[in-house]
Design a protein around this motif. Structure first.
Motif, PDB file in Angstrom:
ATOM      1  N   ALA B  52      37.680  49.044  31.306  1.00  0.00           N
ATOM      2  CA  ALA B  52      38.204  49.232  32.653  1.00  0.00           C
ATOM      3  C   ALA B  52      39.616  48.685  32.748  1.00  0.00           C
ATOM      4  O   ALA B  52      40.018  47.819  31.977  1.00  0.00           O
ATOM      5  N   GLU B  53      40.380  49.224  33.701  1.00  0.00           N
ATOM      6  CA  GLU B  53      41.720  48.689  33.950  1.00  0.00           C
ATOM      7  C   GLU B  53      41.605  47.408  34.772  1.00  0.00           C
ATOM      8  O   GLU B  53      40.688  47.269  35.587  1.00  0.00           O
ATOM      9  N   TYR B  54      42.536  46.490  34.558  1.00  0.00           N
ATOM     10  CA  TYR B  54      42.529  45.258  35.338  1.00  0.00           C
ATOM     11  C   TYR B  54      43.448  45.439  36.545  1.00  0.00           C
ATOM     12  O   TYR B  54      44.669  45.295  36.443  1.00  0.00           O
ATOM     13  N   ILE B  55      42.859  45.801  37.680  1.00  0.00           N
ATOM     14  CA  ILE B  55      43.642  45.980  38.913  1.00  0.00           C
ATOM     15  C   ILE B  55      42.983  45.136  39.986  1.00  0.00           C
ATOM     16  O   ILE B  55      41.822  45.348  40.330  1.00  0.00           O
ATOM     17  N   THR B  56      43.716  44.154  40.500  1.00  0.00           N
ATOM     18  CA  THR B  56      43.101  43.287  41.511  1.00  0.00           C
ATOM     19  C   THR B  56      43.235  43.862  42.911  1.00  0.00           C
ATOM     20  O   THR B  56      42.508  43.474  43.809  1.00  0.00           O
ATOM     21  N   GLY B  57      44.167  44.791  43.090  1.00  0.00           N
ATOM     22  CA  GLY B  57      44.350  45.361  44.420  1.00  0.00           C
ATOM     23  C   GLY B  57      45.097  44.453  45.371  1.00  0.00           C
ATOM     24  O   GLY B  57      45.211  44.746  46.553  1.00  0.00           O
ATOM     25  N   GLU B  58      45.579  43.324  44.878  1.00  0.00           N
ATOM     26  CA  GLU B  58      46.304  42.409  45.768  1.00  0.00           C
ATOM     27  C   GLU B  58      47.763  42.842  45.940  1.00  0.00           C
ATOM     28  O   GLU B  58      48.434  42.406  46.855  1.00  0.00           O
ATOM     29  N   LYS B  59      48.234  43.707  45.037  1.00  0.00           N
ATOM     30  CA  LYS B  59      49.629  44.142  45.156  1.00  0.00           C
ATOM     31  C   LYS B  59      49.771  45.220  46.212  1.00  0.00           C
ATOM     32  O   LYS B  59      48.879  46.057  46.390  1.00  0.00           O
ATOM     33  N   LYS B  60      50.919  45.206  46.886  1.00  0.00           N
ATOM     34  CA  LYS B  60      51.137  46.160  47.972  1.00  0.00           C
ATOM     35  C   LYS B  60      51.046  47.595  47.496  1.00  0.00           C
ATOM     36  O   LYS B  60      50.516  48.461  48.180  1.00  0.00           O
ATOM     37  N   LYS B  61      51.565  47.855  46.298  1.00  0.00           N
ATOM     38  CA  LYS B  61      51.604  49.252  45.848  1.00  0.00           C
ATOM     39  C   LYS B  61      50.195  49.778  45.591  1.00  0.00           C
ATOM     40  O   LYS B  61      49.947  50.976  45.679  1.00  0.00           O
TER      41      LYS B  61
END
Lengths: 567, 232
Positions: B52-61
């Motif tokens: 899986a990709e490591y994306i926390t979703g905390e970034k605005k983009k």
């Protein structure tokens, strides 16, 4: 199991235990039993709706009075004796100490008292069916003056009035609130004071946050209703007139007090299940929960907004029309945080590595069904359309599409997920999938067509529609029959679950320690966890969702693994 | 066939139109959301993906897409609110011109109809009260029927599905509502607030007639009730 029996007798271990895990399981078992009672009531009145005037198998003939009592108590049970104990108390008690890495709740004795009072409340509720006049039958909202004596069960004799179905119901609900308040206090104190070393607020798993936010909403909103319930009890038993306009009272007072609690209560029930999703979706996507902090902020925002929407239940009650616009706007606003939370869960799926194990099936089913429940809320949040749709089957279908996935899909997702934890055994996944698909299909069969019955003008809480030309015609009667047959199928499907549950408990299918490869603390202890849970107590170094970290070979990093960058 | 019962009121069409407008928003949101939910289950199945990709979703983009969706939801909500606002005001306020004034009183378990009598004014001695189960409220078509809604005992709710109107009847207060029926016919009144054992039988009718038929009805009603009124 045998090695656990040495120290304590059956009674002190399973009945009067102060251990949070036992108490959680007690709440769960009682909730499941009450779900059986509520389901049986639903079966009886649904059978009556589909086949009016026929004798009902396993019941007999259903009169109007019993019909009203059954729909009323069905609603009461499913909200207060299933939703609350299972979602808030069972999850909260079982999960909070073990997920924050401590031995027990802050006040174990209070916790035991809570579950005993809850048991008493359930006994009183069921007893109310057997008093003269039978159980209360004025709808779960208990609107006075109908519920306030003089019209239904009221008896000038004090003791007869005290032991009427109405008074017993008020008493049972009041005791249930007491039990939940004790639990709620415990949740907050435990979470604030007893977290493992290193577990700062932003390292607390979402479900623990949500259980606490739910407890806060509950405690904030329940006070006015308790005051209102006392006035209702006095009206019944002492002959006061708080809700009687002929004696200076006002029935609208109750509506406001009831819904001031009643609507936030919906979020009390919703938040724990949303917490379950937040734990399950990342595990089976092998990906961090999307926007963890934002989700917490959104839930806090929703807690604030939850007390600003209540009068949307009263759009046609005769409130000031200008006030309705305010509550419409409140209703619109509160849809935003919840939409944000659900979208974040869906975003978690994107880019993941997804396995559709049984808990994940329930989680995805939950989101899908709730989508229908949430979106149909848009029709009802519109005060103008609500003039037509209020108190019709459109409302019934809408809230079942929210509460059923919330209570049952949320519970089953959690149950299949944490069963290896509290039993040390592994459920049969094949039966789990059958259970899911049959429940999913029958649930839709039960409620989807009822939206159309509602739009056709079918109003609620009617045991016999033969007087109403708009309803007692096709295809609406066929829809009723499809709904009822689906309801029976839905109930029967739960026996697959019961069989799976009991046969697994009796089997030797040992589960591995961390079967889903999850990062949270509960999987560090043995399964089932011993008294005291951990030895030694864990230290927390990272957030709850470190899946697939870029520089780590494994795709999950438990919370107790030191973080070389930050510490 | 229509999913609604036939609309016979002046404002009912606006409510039906509102339904279709909301449905358009809801259906769009539903199918988009369903895609967002189901598509990744196939595309990112563990059978096809190694890690899986490591994306926390905390970034605005990353959160941008959710913000857009939420703003879209908020906007469509306010479009609904804007569109419905006039209809709400129309139904919930009393029209300036009342052609007929009557009172509807709920009790366990019947709808009672009070006609104003020859003077056309409610609350005077020549009012005529009809309290019979399954009775009909006679009204002329194409006229603003303004009614005072009350209850004698518990909360009831007046529901006239063919006009789309619903309003609770509360003891201790009078709510004024109105309707204007455009088509002659006999329409069900039901009670939509649970009120006891015979809640299911609390059904009366509105009988919408031509003005001539209505005049004929009231004339004979008032004539029949004259002696009783005079003797008072």
């Amino acid at each position: 199991m045998e090695n656990l029996h040495h120290k304590k007798s059956f009674w002190s271990k399973y009945i009067f235990s102060t251990d949070h895990k036992t108490i959680g399981i007690q709440y769960m078992v009682m909730g499941m039993f009450m779900a059986g009672v509520g389901g049986y009531l639903a079966y009886v009145f649904r059978y009556n709706l589909a086949f009016p005037g026929k004798s009902i198998p396993f019941y007999g003939m259903l009169g109007a009075e019993q019909y009203n009592a059954f729909v009323t108590i069905h609603g009461m049970i499913m909200v207060f004796w299933v939703g609350m104990p299972v979602l808030l108390s069972a999850f909260g008690n079982f999960l909070i100490p073990i997920m924050i890495g401590t031995d027990d709740m802050a006040f174990p004795t209070l916790n035991a008292l809570s579950v005993q009072i809850f048991f008493l409340s359930a006994v009183i509720l069921i007893a109310s069916f057997f008093v003269p006049g039978g159980a209360f039958g004025g709808g779960w909202t208990m609107y006075p003056p109908f519920s306030a004596g003089g019209y239904l069960n009221h008896n000038p004799d004090f003791f007869k009035a005290l032991f009427s179905g109405t008074s017993l119901l008020i008493l049972a609900v009041a005791l249930e609130f007491v039990a939940m308040l004790m639990g709620g206090i415990n949740f907050l104190v435990t979470t604030v004071n007893k977290r493992a070393k290193g577990m700062t607020p932003w390292k607390i798993p979402v479900i623990i946050w949500f259980l606490n936010i739910g407890a806060v909403i509950f405690m904030f909103s329940v006070g006015p209703l308790v005051a209102g319930a006392f006035m209702l009890l006095f009206d019944n038993v002492l002959g006061t007139g708080f809700y009687d306009p002929h004696r200076g009272g006002d029935p609208m007072l109750w509506e406001h007090l009831f819904w001031f609690f009643g609507h936030p209560e919906v979020y009390v029930l919703l938040l724990p299940s949303l917490g379950v999703l937040a734990e399950i979706v990342p595990v089976f996507s092998r990906k961090p929960l999307f926007a963890y902090k934002t989700i917490i902020y959104l839930a806090l925002l929703s807690a604030f907004l939850s007390v600003l929407v209540w009068a949307h239940h009263q759009f046609v009650a005769g409130i000031d029309p200008r006030m309705a616009t305010f509550f419409s706007i409140g209703t619109i606003l509160i849809s935003i945080p919840f939409a944000g939370i659900f979208l974040s869960y869906m975003a978690t799926l994107w880019g993941g590595k997804i396995t559709m194990k049984v808990p994940m099936l329930w989680a995805i089913g939950f989101i899908g069904l709730f989508l229908i429940g949430g979106l149909t809320g848009l029709f009802l949040g519109s005060n103008t359309f609500d003039i037509y749709a209020h108190d019709t089957y459109f409302v019934v279908a809408h809230f079942h599409y929210t509460l059923f996935p919330d209570i049952f899909f949320g519970f089953f997702a959690a149950f299949y997920f944490w069963f290896p934890k509290f039993s040390g055994k592994e459920l049969n996944p094949k039966l789990g999938k059958w259970h899911f698909w049959l429940t999913f299909i029958f649930f839709n069969g039960l409620f989807f067509l009822l939206f159309f019955n509602g739009l056709a003008g079918q109003h609620r809480r009617i045991n016999d529609y033969s007087s109403f030309s708009l309803i007692s015609r096709e295809p609406y009667q066929t829809f009723e029959q499809i709904a009822t047959i689906s309801a029976i199928g839905l109930i029967l499907s739960q026996f697959i679950f019961l069989y799976n549950f009991i046969s697994t408990l009796r089997s030797n299918r040992k589960s591995v320690k961390n079967p889903w490869e999850s990062t949270t603390l509960e999987w560090l202890s043995d399964s089932p966890p011993p008294h005291g849970n951990f030895n030694p107590y864990p230290v927390v170094y990272r957030g709850a969702y470190d899946y697939s970290l870029p520089d780590v070979p494994e795709d999950f990093t438990p919370q107790n693994v030191p973080n070389p960058n930050n510490n | 066939m229509s999913i609604f019962p036939e609309n016979v009121s002046t404002y009912g069409q606006a409510i039906d139109n509102l339904f279709w407008l909301i449905l358009a928003f809801v259906a769009f949101a539903f199918f988009v959301s369903l895609f967002i939910l189901i598509y990744p289950l196939i595309k990112y199945s563990s059978k096809k993906v190694n890690r899986a990709e490591y994306i926390t979703g905390e970034k605005k983009k990353h959160f941008k897409w959710i913000t857009i969706a939420l703003v879209g939801l908020l906007l469509s909500d306010f479009v609904i609110l804007y569109v419905e606002h006039d209809t709400w005001g129309e139904i919930e306020s009393v029209p300036s011109k009342a052609d007929v004034r009557i009172a509807i009183i709920a009790r366990q378990w019947n709808w009672i109809f009070v006609y104003p009598g020859p003077d056309g004014v409610l609350g005077t001695t020549d009012d005529v009260t009809i309290d019979e189960m399954n009775s009909s409220l006679h009204v002329p078509i194409n006229a603003n029927i303004v009614f005072e809604l009350r209850s004698q005992d518990v909360i009831h709710s007046f529901f006239l599905a063919n006009t789309r109107l619903k309003q609770d009847a509360l003891p201790g207060r009078t709510v004024i509502r109105w309707f204007n029926i455009t088509k002659p016919g006999k329409y069900d009144i039901s009670c939509t607030q649970i009120c006891g054992i015979l809640h299911s039988k609390m059904r009366n009718f509105v009988l919408a007639e031509t003005p001539e038929q209505y005049k004929h009805f009231t004339d004979s009603l008032y004539n029949a009730n004259k002696p009783a009124t005079a003797s008072n």
